[in-house]
Design a protein around this motif. Structure first.
Motif, PDB file in Angstrom:
ATOM      1  N   TYR A 284       0.828  -1.205   0.000  1.00 13.00           N
ATOM      2  CA  TYR A 284       0.000   0.000   0.000  1.00 13.00           C
ATOM      3  C   TYR A 284       0.866   1.259   0.000  1.00 13.00           C
ATOM      4  O   TYR A 284       0.520   2.270  -0.622  1.00 13.00           O
ATOM      5  N   LEU A 285       1.991   1.203   0.707  1.00  9.63           N
ATOM      6  CA  LEU A 285       2.880   2.366   0.751  1.00  9.63           C
ATOM      7  C   LEU A 285       3.463   2.686  -0.622  1.00  9.63           C
ATOM      8  O   LEU A 285       3.764   3.849  -0.913  1.00  9.63           O
ATOM      9  N   VAL A 286       3.623   1.668  -1.461  1.00  7.09           N
ATOM     10  CA  VAL A 286       4.189   1.946  -2.785  1.00  7.09           C
ATOM     11  C   VAL A 286       3.197   2.749  -3.624  1.00  7.09           C
ATOM     12  O   VAL A 286       3.604   3.572  -4.457  1.00  7.09           O
ATOM     13  N   TYR A 287       1.886   2.532  -3.422  1.00  8.04           N
ATOM     14  CA  TYR A 287       0.901   3.366  -4.119  1.00  8.04           C
ATOM     15  C   TYR A 287       1.098   4.838  -3.735  1.00  8.04           C
ATOM     16  O   TYR A 287       1.081   5.734  -4.591  1.00  8.04           O
ATOM     17  N   VAL A 288       1.272   5.062  -2.437  1.00 13.75           N
ATOM     18  CA  VAL A 288       1.461   6.423  -1.937  1.00 13.75           C
ATOM     19  C   VAL A 288       2.777   7.003  -2.468  1.00 13.75           C
ATOM     20  O   VAL A 288       2.844   8.176  -2.872  1.00 13.75           O
ATOM     21  N   ALA A 289       3.816   6.176  -2.478  1.00 22.13           N
ATOM     22  CA  ALA A 289       5.129   6.656  -2.922  1.00 22.13           C
ATOM     23  C   ALA A 289       5.107   7.087  -4.376  1.00 22.13           C
ATOM     24  O   ALA A 289       5.677   8.129  -4.734  1.00 22.13           O
ATOM     25  N   VAL A 290       4.470   6.306  -5.230  1.00 20.77           N
ATOM     26  CA  VAL A 290       4.408   6.657  -6.655  1.00 20.77           C
ATOM     27  C   VAL A 290       3.684   7.984  -6.848  1.00 20.77           C
ATOM     28  O   VAL A 290       4.153   8.879  -7.566  1.00 20.77           O
ATOM     29  N   ALA A 291       2.521   8.122  -6.190  1.00 24.53           N
ATOM     30  CA  ALA A 291       1.762   9.365  -6.321  1.00 24.53           C
ATOM     31  C   ALA A 291       2.549  10.547  -5.756  1.00 24.53           C
ATOM     32  O   ALA A 291       2.587  11.632  -6.364  1.00 24.53           O
ATOM     33  N   ALA A 292       3.203  10.346  -4.612  1.00 25.47           N
ATOM     34  CA  ALA A 292       3.935  11.438  -3.980  1.00 25.47           C
ATOM     35  C   ALA A 292       5.123  11.885  -4.833  1.00 25.47           C
ATOM     36  O   ALA A 292       5.370  13.094  -4.985  1.00 25.47           O
ATOM     37  N   VAL A 293       5.843  10.929  -5.396  1.00 27.29           N
ATOM     38  CA  VAL A 293       7.000  11.287  -6.212  1.00 27.29           C
ATOM     39  C   VAL A 293       6.547  11.997  -7.485  1.00 27.29           C
ATOM     40  O   VAL A 293       7.155  13.001  -7.892  1.00 27.29           O
ATOM     41  N   TYR A 294       5.485  11.515  -8.098  1.00 34.66           N
ATOM     42  CA  TYR A 294       5.006  12.162  -9.330  1.00 34.66           C
ATOM     43  C   TYR A 294       4.544  13.587  -9.050  1.00 34.66           C
ATOM     44  O   TYR A 294       4.941  14.535  -9.744  1.00 34.66           O
ATOM     45  N   ILE A 295       3.699  13.758  -8.033  1.00 39.34           N
ATOM     46  CA  ILE A 295       3.203  15.097  -7.719  1.00 39.34           C
ATOM     47  C   ILE A 295       4.355  15.996  -7.274  1.00 39.34           C
ATOM     48  O   ILE A 295       4.450  17.167  -7.666  1.00 39.34           O
ATOM     49  N   HIS A 299       4.812  19.132  -9.648  1.00 40.26           N
ATOM     50  CA  HIS A 299       3.824  20.108  -9.176  1.00 40.26           C
ATOM     51  C   HIS A 299       4.242  20.812  -7.890  1.00 40.26           C
ATOM     52  O   HIS A 299       3.379  21.388  -7.219  1.00 40.26           O
ATOM     53  N   THR A 300       5.507  20.745  -7.527  1.00 37.53           N
ATOM     54  CA  THR A 300       5.958  21.429  -6.320  1.00 37.53           C
ATOM     55  C   THR A 300       7.279  22.162  -6.601  1.00 37.53           C
ATOM     56  O   THR A 300       7.975  21.864  -7.577  1.00 37.53           O
ATOM     57  N   ARG A 301       7.603  23.105  -5.723  1.00 40.45           N
ATOM     58  CA  ARG A 301       8.867  23.817  -5.851  1.00 40.45           C
ATOM     59  C   ARG A 301      10.035  22.862  -5.677  1.00 40.45           C
ATOM     60  O   ARG A 301      11.071  23.012  -6.342  1.00 40.45           O
ATOM     61  N   TRP A 302       9.896  21.913  -4.754  1.00 34.55           N
ATOM     62  CA  TRP A 302      10.961  20.917  -4.577  1.00 34.55           C
ATOM     63  C   TRP A 302      11.283  20.216  -5.896  1.00 34.55           C
ATOM     64  O   TRP A 302      12.435  20.091  -6.291  1.00 34.55           O
ATOM     65  N   GLY A 303      10.246  19.749  -6.590  1.00 32.99           N
ATOM     66  CA  GLY A 303      10.459  19.050  -7.849  1.00 32.99           C
ATOM     67  C   GLY A 303      11.033  19.949  -8.923  1.00 32.99           C
ATOM     68  O   GLY A 303      11.870  19.530  -9.728  1.00 32.99           O
ATOM     69  N   LEU A 304      10.590  21.210  -8.954  1.00 31.55           N
ATOM     70  CA  LEU A 304      11.103  22.146  -9.946  1.00 31.55           C
ATOM     71  C   LEU A 304      12.594  22.393  -9.746  1.00 31.55           C
ATOM     72  O   LEU A 304      13.382  22.387 -10.701  1.00 31.55           O
ATOM     73  N   ARG A 305      12.997  22.574  -8.497  1.00 36.91           N
ATOM     74  CA  ARG A 305      14.415  22.762  -8.201  1.00 36.91           C
ATOM     75  C   ARG A 305      15.219  21.506  -8.514  1.00 36.91           C
ATOM     76  O   ARG A 305      16.323  21.585  -9.068  1.00 36.91           O
ATOM     77  N   GLY A 373      11.574   6.299 -19.231  1.00 36.78           N
ATOM     78  CA  GLY A 373      11.925   7.656 -19.612  1.00 36.78           C
ATOM     79  C   GLY A 373      12.119   8.588 -18.438  1.00 36.78           C
ATOM     80  O   GLY A 373      11.794   9.768 -18.523  1.00 36.78           O
ATOM     81  N   TRP A 374      12.627   8.080 -17.303  1.00 37.03           N
ATOM     82  CA  TRP A 374      12.891   8.883 -16.114  1.00 37.03           C
ATOM     83  C   TRP A 374      11.624   9.562 -15.597  1.00 37.03           C
ATOM     84  O   TRP A 374      11.666  10.654 -15.042  1.00 37.03           O
ATOM     85  N   ASP A 375      10.508   8.899 -15.779  1.00 33.22           N
ATOM     86  CA  ASP A 375       9.219   9.380 -15.293  1.00 33.22           C
ATOM     87  C   ASP A 375       8.686   8.373 -14.283  1.00 33.22           C
ATOM     88  O   ASP A 375       8.689   7.169 -14.553  1.00 33.22           O
ATOM     89  N   PRO A 376       8.232   8.798 -13.094  1.00 32.90           N
ATOM     90  CA  PRO A 376       7.828   7.832 -12.065  1.00 32.90           C
ATOM     91  C   PRO A 376       6.659   6.941 -12.461  1.00 32.90           C
ATOM     92  O   PRO A 376       6.638   5.761 -12.102  1.00 32.90           O
ATOM     93  N   ILE A 377       5.697   7.472 -13.198  1.00 31.28           N
ATOM     94  CA  ILE A 377       4.543   6.662 -13.602  1.00 31.28           C
ATOM     95  C   ILE A 377       4.962   5.606 -14.618  1.00 31.28           C
ATOM     96  O   ILE A 377       4.648   4.421 -14.495  1.00 31.28           O
ATOM     97  N   ARG A 378       5.701   6.034 -15.632  1.00 36.15           N
ATOM     98  CA  ARG A 378       6.125   5.091 -16.667  1.00 36.15           C
ATOM     99  C   ARG A 378       7.120   4.080 -16.116  1.00 36.15           C
ATOM    100  O   ARG A 378       7.111   2.906 -16.512  1.00 36.15           O
ATOM    101  N   ALA A 379       7.993   4.518 -15.226  1.00 35.39           N
ATOM    102  CA  ALA A 379       8.924   3.584 -14.606  1.00 35.39           C
ATOM    103  C   ALA A 379       8.170   2.541 -13.775  1.00 35.39           C
ATOM    104  O   ALA A 379       8.550   1.369 -13.732  1.00 35.39           O
TER     105      ALA A 379
END
Length: 440
Positions: A284-295, A299-305, A373-379
């Motif tokens: 179940y945690l992996v579901y959360v991890a995938v969504a959290a890493v993608y978002i 969609h966050t300043r952390w990810g943009l940096r 392609g270095w994308d969390p969903i596709r990976a």
């Protein structure tokens, strides 16, 4: 004939609202690889399903005894299903060739449909004539595939984060193995599987600290450091296993296993329930991890940096981003995620630690990063493919498939090679991945 389709990364700005999803953030060259691979697999399917025909029936069992609604079994004639599969595969192959000829990329959904059709035809051919059973437990096959994919998904997420920030993480295998070892010991001593999972995340982070220190501070070749770390962790855990765990198995290597937690109502849905909602907490945690890493990435300043540092560290530095610190802590985050995935091997699956029990899962996770392609969903989808292939090997062996057992052992790795070498084409990851940054 090829053409380049360039996807530009988001600019390094402080405003997180300016971040836009860039699923690939890479330059993908449209090539003939995908149509060629499709054609080869279509010919293989024609040989197996039509030339080496099997006229017996294969039964696909969809429901399990615990499902609220019992879905009738589906019976397919091996030869008829094979012909239909070959026709559909041939059509997809022709369409993909026409797309490439028109200088257009072959879409991902086409590869997914091609794979599903090939698998259905293959299962119908393999099960129709099994020596022990003609029944394919579809729910068990898919649920087992997801379970086997869990450590691969954790490892792939770790790889995506590390490489997006500019550090090539070859040490995923070592992080998984360190997590598995630590989870077994801590859970055995404390009697708490959750504490074992937490300790596994710490162990994976410690391995990543070494990678980050040598790669970022001392500017050592990142690939070499990763390979050395993998060998080091394998040697260290094997030594500790033989010297400590084996002689003291009851004390140090009998961790409690995580309980399966069925989600009310959802777990009773036919097929989907056993796949997604009758799992342990680490799944179940992996579901959360995938969504959290993608978002987080898109969609966050952390990810943009993070993405700015991985694409153009010089530009990121000019707007005040601390490049070494950003890389160090994000590599550490990736290591913690991979270590958590390693806990699946001991407290989530096997129930004890064995030498080199990850069996190359870290390298397959790295292949999933490239395939995705270095994308969390596709990976994640790529990791699910490899997990399903591994469980398919087990299922085919159980039903007495005519495929030689030695080939079944190779099946997950053959699929990995075909997927990465044949379907990805030429892909460029984050521009600064693997390149040390020296200010000035």
């Amino acid at each position: 004939m090829s053409t380049e389709a360039t996807h530009q990364p988001a600019p390094a700005q402080h405003n997180a609202a300016s971040a836009r999803p860039d699923p690939l953030a890479s330059t993908v060259v449209v090539s003939w690889k995908a149509p060629i691979v499709y054609a080869v697999l279509t010919v293989l399917a024609a040989v197996l399903f039509i030339v080496a025909r099997n006229d017996a029936d294969a039964v696909f069992r969809i429901s399990t005894p615990g499902d609220a609604v019992q879905v009738p079994e589906i019976t397919l004639n091996g030869f008829v299903a094979g012909i239909v599969s070959v026709v559909i595969l041939a059509v997809i192959t022709v369409i993909s060739a026409l797309l490439v000829r028109a200088q257009r990329r072959v879409p991902l959904w086409m590869a997914v449909v091609f794979g599903l059709v090939f698998v259905v035809g293959f299962l119908a051919w393999a099960a129709a004539g099994g020596t022990t059973s003609h029944v394919i437990p579809l729910a068990g096959l898919l649920a087992g595939g997801i379970s086997l994919a869990v450590p691969l998904i954790y490892g792939a997420l770790a790889g995506v984060i590390s490489e997006r920030v500019g550090v090539v993480n070859i040490a995923i295998e070592g992080q998984l193995l360190a997590g598995a070892f630590t989870a077994a010991v801590v859970a055995s001593v404390t009697g708490q599987a959750l504490l074992g999972m937490l300790a596994a995340a710490v162990a994976g982070m410690l391995v990543s600290f070494v990678l980050a220190a040598f790669a970022i501070k001392y500017i050592v070749d990142q690939v070499i450091v990763g390979v050395v770390l993998n060998v080091l962790v394998v040697g260290l855990t094997s030594f500790l296993f033989s010297q400590l765990l084996a002689p003291n198995k009851d004390l140090l290597n009998t961790p409690p296993r995580l309980d399966v937690i069925p989600i009310p109502i959802l777990s009773d849905i036919p097929l989907l329930g056993p796949m997604f909602f009758r799992q342990t907490i680490v799944v179940y945690l992996v579901y959360v991890a995938v969504a959290a890493v993608y978002i987080g990435l898109f969609h966050t300043r952390w990810g943009l940096r993070l993405r700015a540092v991985g694409e153009h560290p010089e530009a990121a530095d000019t707007v005040g981003i601390n490049i070494p610190r950003t890389r160090f802590w994000n590599v550490a985050l990736g290591g913690a995620i991979a270590g958590l995935g390693g806990s699946f091997f001991t407290v989530g699956s096997v129930g004890s630690f064995n030498q080199e029990m990850t069996a190359g899962a870290g390298y397959i996770a790295l292949a999933a990063v490239i395939f995705g392609g270095w994308d969390p969903i596709r990976a994640t989808l790529a990791a699910l493919l490899f997990g399903f292939t591994s469980n398919l090997r087990n299922t085919l062996g159980a039903i007495g498939s005519p495929i030689p057992s030695d080939f079944l052992l190779m099946l997950p790795y053959v699929v990995t090679i075909f997927a990465v070498a044949g379907l990805v084409g030429k892909a460029r990851g984050p521009a600064a991945a693997g390149k040390p940054y020296v200010k000035g």
